[in-house]
Write an enzyme that holds these catalytic residues in place. Structure first.
Site, PDB file in Angstrom:
ATOM      1  N   ASP A 279       5.848  -0.039   4.355  1.00 55.64           N
ATOM      2  CA  ASP A 279       7.086   0.469   3.772  1.00 55.64           C
ATOM      3  C   ASP A 279       7.862  -0.620   3.023  1.00 55.64           C
ATOM      4  O   ASP A 279       7.546  -1.806   3.113  1.00 55.64           O
ATOM      5  CB  ASP A 279       7.977   1.092   4.873  1.00 55.64           C
ATOM      6  CG  ASP A 279       7.993   0.275   6.163  1.00 55.64           C
ATOM      7  OD1 ASP A 279       7.658  -0.926   6.108  1.00 55.64           O
ATOM      8  OD2 ASP A 279       8.331   0.834   7.210  1.00 55.64           O
TER       9      ASP A 279
ATOM     10  N   ASN B 284      14.709   4.277  17.345  1.00 59.16           N
ATOM     11  CA  ASN B 284      14.753   5.744  17.427  1.00 59.16           C
ATOM     12  C   ASN B 284      13.349   6.350  17.469  1.00 59.16           C
ATOM     13  O   ASN B 284      13.174   7.543  17.242  1.00 59.16           O
ATOM     14  CB  ASN B 284      15.542   6.324  16.237  1.00 59.16           C
ATOM     15  CG  ASN B 284      14.907   5.987  14.886  1.00 59.16           C
ATOM     16  OD1 ASN B 284      13.829   5.375  14.839  1.00 59.16           O
ATOM     17  ND2 ASN B 284      15.547   6.385  13.809  1.00 59.16           N
TER      18      ASN B 284
ATOM     19  N   HIS C 184      10.764   5.626  15.486  1.00 60.47           N
ATOM     20  CA  HIS C 184      10.025   5.797  14.227  1.00 60.47           C
ATOM     21  C   HIS C 184       8.807   4.881  14.146  1.00 60.47           C
ATOM     22  O   HIS C 184       8.772   3.810  14.763  1.00 60.47           O
ATOM     23  CB  HIS C 184      10.934   5.614  12.995  1.00 60.47           C
ATOM     24  CG  HIS C 184      11.452   4.226  12.755  1.00 60.47           C
ATOM     25  ND1 HIS C 184      12.664   3.989  12.132  1.00 60.47           N
ATOM     26  CD2 HIS C 184      10.945   2.994  13.026  1.00 60.47           C
ATOM     27  CE1 HIS C 184      12.842   2.687  12.037  1.00 60.47           C
ATOM     28  NE2 HIS C 184      11.818   2.055  12.570  1.00 60.47           N
TER      29      HIS C 184
ATOM     30  N   GLU D  91      11.457   8.619   9.956  1.00 62.59           N
ATOM     31  CA  GLU D  91      12.612   8.829  10.812  1.00 62.59           C
ATOM     32  C   GLU D  91      12.473  10.149  11.575  1.00 62.59           C
ATOM     33  O   GLU D  91      11.650  11.001  11.207  1.00 62.59           O
ATOM     34  CB  GLU D  91      13.877   8.844   9.944  1.00 62.59           C
ATOM     35  CG  GLU D  91      14.156   7.513   9.238  1.00 62.59           C
ATOM     36  CD  GLU D  91      14.679   6.417  10.164  1.00 62.59           C
ATOM     37  OE1 GLU D  91      14.046   6.152  11.210  1.00 62.59           O
ATOM     38  OE2 GLU D  91      15.713   5.820   9.841  1.00 62.59           O
TER      39      GLU D  91
HETATM   40  C1  F6R Z   1       8.505  -1.975   9.362  1.00 64.44           C
HETATM   41  C2  F6R Z   1       8.268  -0.786  10.139  1.00 64.44           C
HETATM   42  C3  F6R Z   1       9.204  -0.347  11.206  1.00 64.44           C
HETATM   43  C4  F6R Z   1       9.341  -1.397  12.320  1.00 64.44           C
HETATM   44  C5  F6R Z   1      10.315  -0.922  13.393  1.00 64.44           C
HETATM   45  C6  F6R Z   1      10.524  -1.988  14.450  1.00 64.44           C
HETATM   46  O1  F6R Z   1       7.490  -2.174   8.419  1.00 64.44           O
HETATM   47  O2  F6R Z   1       7.311  -0.131   9.895  1.00 64.44           O
HETATM   48  O3  F6R Z   1       8.778   0.868  11.743  1.00 64.44           O
HETATM   49  O4  F6R Z   1       8.075  -1.617  12.890  1.00 64.44           O
HETATM   50  O5  F6R Z   1      11.533  -0.609  12.813  1.00 64.44           O
HETATM   51  O6  F6R Z   1      11.169  -3.085  13.888  1.00 64.44           O
HETATM   52  P1  F6R Z   1      11.373  -4.423  14.730  1.00 64.44           P
HETATM   53  O7  F6R Z   1      10.028  -5.014  14.897  1.00 64.44           O
HETATM   54  O8  F6R Z   1      12.255  -5.282  13.864  1.00 64.44           O
HETATM   55  O9  F6R Z   1      12.004  -4.040  16.017  1.00 64.44           O
END
Ligand code: F6R
Length: 260
Positions: free
Chosen positions: A67, A142, A144, A149
């Site tokens: 992403d 959350n 995801h 989301e």
């Molecule tokens: C980022 C992504 C997100 C993160 C998630 C956890 O490329 O795909 O789904 O893996 O938001 O983020 P952290 O590792 O910062 O807790």
């Protein structure tokens, strides 16, 4: 689904790097899916060590990132600014330090003028590369995966996705605030691979660290499959799924053993 519970973040990162390094050694021209965020940083450090100390060769590896913030991005062939794009993150945390070819790096381009067309092309590029051999994943507060989301279709494809207040808050605190940005500077949507796109990867490797993720990952892997927690969709994967947790993240799980 294989669960590996490790004692801490460092051991989680090293265990993940071993799996990725084995994938590269077995198939030097493999296609890797990468994630950003705080969780994979230790794994990327370890992959850099593999390259520098053990000559792990990334020259034929192709990568696709999950992403990118919509409105941020960089042209990988030009010098880059200190923005908070995931493209810059990947350069700084990994790509600048290994022998990967720039032509083999794919990251959703957050400055795309025609985002819908870009997303269709991104999907086609993944197909043309033969699909993703191993997709690294984190999990959001959350639930995801990538920026899918809550409420995202479990069959969704790469697309432009608005971000929830929870994700904006979490990512502002973790990254933008530290880099001296104001809340208003943070993009509120992103280009993201869909859940359906992610499920097509041949091996899903999810990393989870910290107490704050303990209940979320419990719901994702022990609870119902639901678009409220898009990470629960990994239960639908027909092939290989490995979840590596540190002890804190595993603290709410019903199991304490490795499961195959
Ligand atoms: C980022 C992504 C997100 C993160 C998630 C956890 O490329 O795909 O789904 O893996 O938001 O983020 P952290 O590792 O910062 O807790």
């Amino acid at each position: 689904m294989k669960l590996i519970i490790t004692k801490d973040y460092e051991e989680m990162s090293k265990t993940a790097a071993v799996i990725i390094a084995e994938t590269v050694k077995t198939k030097p021209n493999c296609v890797l899916g990468f994630a950003t965020g705080g969780t994979p940083i230790g794994t990327y450090k370890e992959l850099i060590r593999y390259y520098k100390e053990e000559k792990l060769d990334f020259s034929l590896v192709k990568t696709f990132n999950l992403d990118e913030y919509f409105g941020l991005g960089m042209d990988l062939s030009k010098p880059y600014d200190k923005d908070q794009s995931y493209a810059r993150f990947m350069q700084e945390e990994l790509f600048d330090h290994i022998n990967i070819s720039k032509d083999n790096i794919n990251i959703p381009y957050g400055l795309a003028k025609q985002p819908e067309k870009f997303c269709i092309d991104y999907e086609n590029k993944i197909k043309k590369a033969g699909g993703i051999d191993l997709q690294l994943l984190g999990i959001g507060g959350n639930g995801h995966i990538a920026f899918n989301e809550p409420g995202s279709s479990l069959a969704s494809r790469t697309r432009l996705q608005p971000l929830t207040k929870k994700t904006l808050k979490d990512n502002y605190e973790s990254f933008f605030k530290k880099a001296g940005f104001n809340k208003e500077d943070m993009p509120c949507s992103a280009l993201t691979m869909g859940v359906g796109t992610i499920l097509e990867a041949r091996h899903l490797l999810m990393l989870v660290s910290g107490k704050s993720k303990a209940l979320t990952i419990k719901e994702a892997i022990e609870g119902c499959i639901t678009s409220k927690i898009t990470a629960s969709a990994i239960q639908l994967h027909p092939g290989k799924v490995t979840v590596i947790l540190d002890d804190d993240a595993a603290s709410e799980l019903s199991w304490s053993l490795d499961l195959v």
